[in-house]
Design an enzyme around this catalytic site. Structure first.
Site, PDB file in Angstrom:
ATOM      1  N   LYS A  71       2.586  10.227  12.075  1.00  0.00           N
ATOM      2  CA  LYS A  71       3.269  10.474  10.789  1.00  0.00           C
ATOM      3  C   LYS A  71       2.997  11.894  10.317  1.00  0.00           C
ATOM      4  CE  LYS A  71       3.444   5.604   9.786  1.00  0.00           C
ATOM      5  NZ  LYS A  71       2.864   4.400   9.232  1.00  0.00           N
ATOM      6  N   GLN A 115      -1.658   2.898   5.257  1.00  0.00           N
ATOM      7  CA  GLN A 115      -1.478   2.360   6.606  1.00  0.00           C
ATOM      8  C   GLN A 115      -2.014   0.932   6.685  1.00  0.00           C
ATOM      9  OE1 GLN A 115       0.141   3.969   9.249  1.00  0.00           O
ATOM     10  NE2 GLN A 115      -0.051   1.970  10.183  1.00  0.00           N
ATOM     11  N   ASP A 146       7.376   3.287   1.676  1.00  0.00           N
ATOM     12  CA  ASP A 146       7.492   2.174   2.634  1.00  0.00           C
ATOM     13  C   ASP A 146       8.469   1.117   2.115  1.00  0.00           C
ATOM     14  OD1 ASP A 146       6.208   2.420   5.056  1.00  0.00           O
ATOM     15  OD2 ASP A 146       4.239   1.841   4.278  1.00  0.00           O
TER      16      ASP A 146
END
Ligand code: NAD
Length: 281
Positions: A52, A96, A119
């Site tokens: 990422k 994460q 997200d």
């Protein structure tokens, strides 16, 4: 004759557009930034976080890593998130997953400001998706829709059958396909007569987490097959939820694993970060 959907190619095209838009925002003094939080020492999570950060660098998006110890508490993590919610340099926040067991994942995800929730997991953003006005669609389903559009594969009026009803893939994919005027069926572990239903699919999405679960008998001739599964085989190789070799000849389009849906997920994260940066200014 089928077409293998090339997730890397689509991803590169979308990232090139993101890099241009990032440069344009920066020329107006707006700096898109992604905060990535990693808790603990899970090696797979470390690989994802590094990927990422690299993707941010490639497209000119600033990235800020926050690595926290394995024994971090829910309160400590939420306190960091609250700081980032108020940090002007940060357009998007990602925690994460999975987080270590002692952490209340739901409370953590709910603590992220819905305006920075790149997200798309916050209930506010789930609600927006449900009502057809998503600000941040979850990245994996959004990436699949982007791939269909890149290959000019019609969605409207088509029957899309999704195997899997998770909050991060199956359910949001159903909402996105509905928003694109598909007729949608969602199947899951309690579905009766699964092959009868999957055989009706014009677009079949497999998000099960079981290697080679979808066999040739489950697929209609000419179907488009999107394979979300990432399964590690005993020989160390990655394998999807679709038995690719057995199924491919029946399809019109199919995604491989690796190199299909996977590369799109991070790309859509960058896209969501850009959206967050544009919207806050
Ligand atoms: P999950 O475990 O949360 O959900 C799996 C779903 O499959 C469940 O809804 C369950 O009802 C359904 N299922 C299980 N057994 C079934 C059966 N016998 N018949 C019909 N349905 C059945 O998984 P998830 O988070 O949605 O992920 C699915 C797969 O996609 C995993 O392999 C995961 O690693 C992968 N994944 C890939 C990406 C990516 O970027 N490509 C992103 C997220 C997940």
């Amino acid at each position: 004759m089928y077409t293998k959907i090339d997730g890397k190619q689509v991803s590169q095209a979308v990232r090139a557009r993101i890099a241009e838009e990032t440069a344009s925002l920066k020329s107006k003094g707006i700096e898109p930034g992604l905060a990535v939080i990693i808790v603990g020492n899970d090696p797979a999570s470390r690989v994802y976080v590094n990927n990422k950060k690299k993707a941010c660098e490639q497209t000119g998006i600033n990235s800020f890593e926050y690595a926290m110890a394995e024994d971090t508490s829910t309160e400590e993590l939420i306190s960091l998130i609250e700081k980032l919610n108020n940090d002007k340099r940060v357009s998007g926040i990602l925690c994460q997953l999975p987080v270590p067991k002692q952490i209340d994942e739901e409370r953590v995800l709910n603590a992220i400001s819905p305006d920075k929730d790149v997200d798309g997991f916050h209930p506010v953003n789930c609600g927006r998706l449900m009502t057809g006005c998503a600000k941040f669609a979850p990245c994996t389903p959004a990436g699949m829709v982007e791939m269909l559009k890149y290959y000019n594969i019609p969605i409207a009026g088509k029957h899309c059958v999704i195997i899997g009803r998770s909050n991060i893939v199956g359910k949001p994919m159903a909402m996105l396909m509905l928003a694109n005027n598909a007729t949608v069926t969602v199947c899951h572990s309690k579905t009766d007569n699964l092959p009868e239903i999957t055989k009706q699919a014009d677009i079949l999405v497999a998000a099960v987490g079981k290697p080679k679960f979808v066999t040739a008998e489950m697929v209609k001739d000419g179907a488009v097959v999107l394979d979300v599964g990432i399964n590690r085989m005993e020989n160390g190789k990655l394998c999807g939820d679709v038995d690719f070799d057995a199924v491919c000849e029946k399809t019109s389009y199919i995604t491989p694993v690796p190199g299909g849906v996977g590369p799109m997920t991070i790309t859509m994260l960058l896209q969501n970060t850009l959206t967050a940066a544009s919207d806050e200014n």
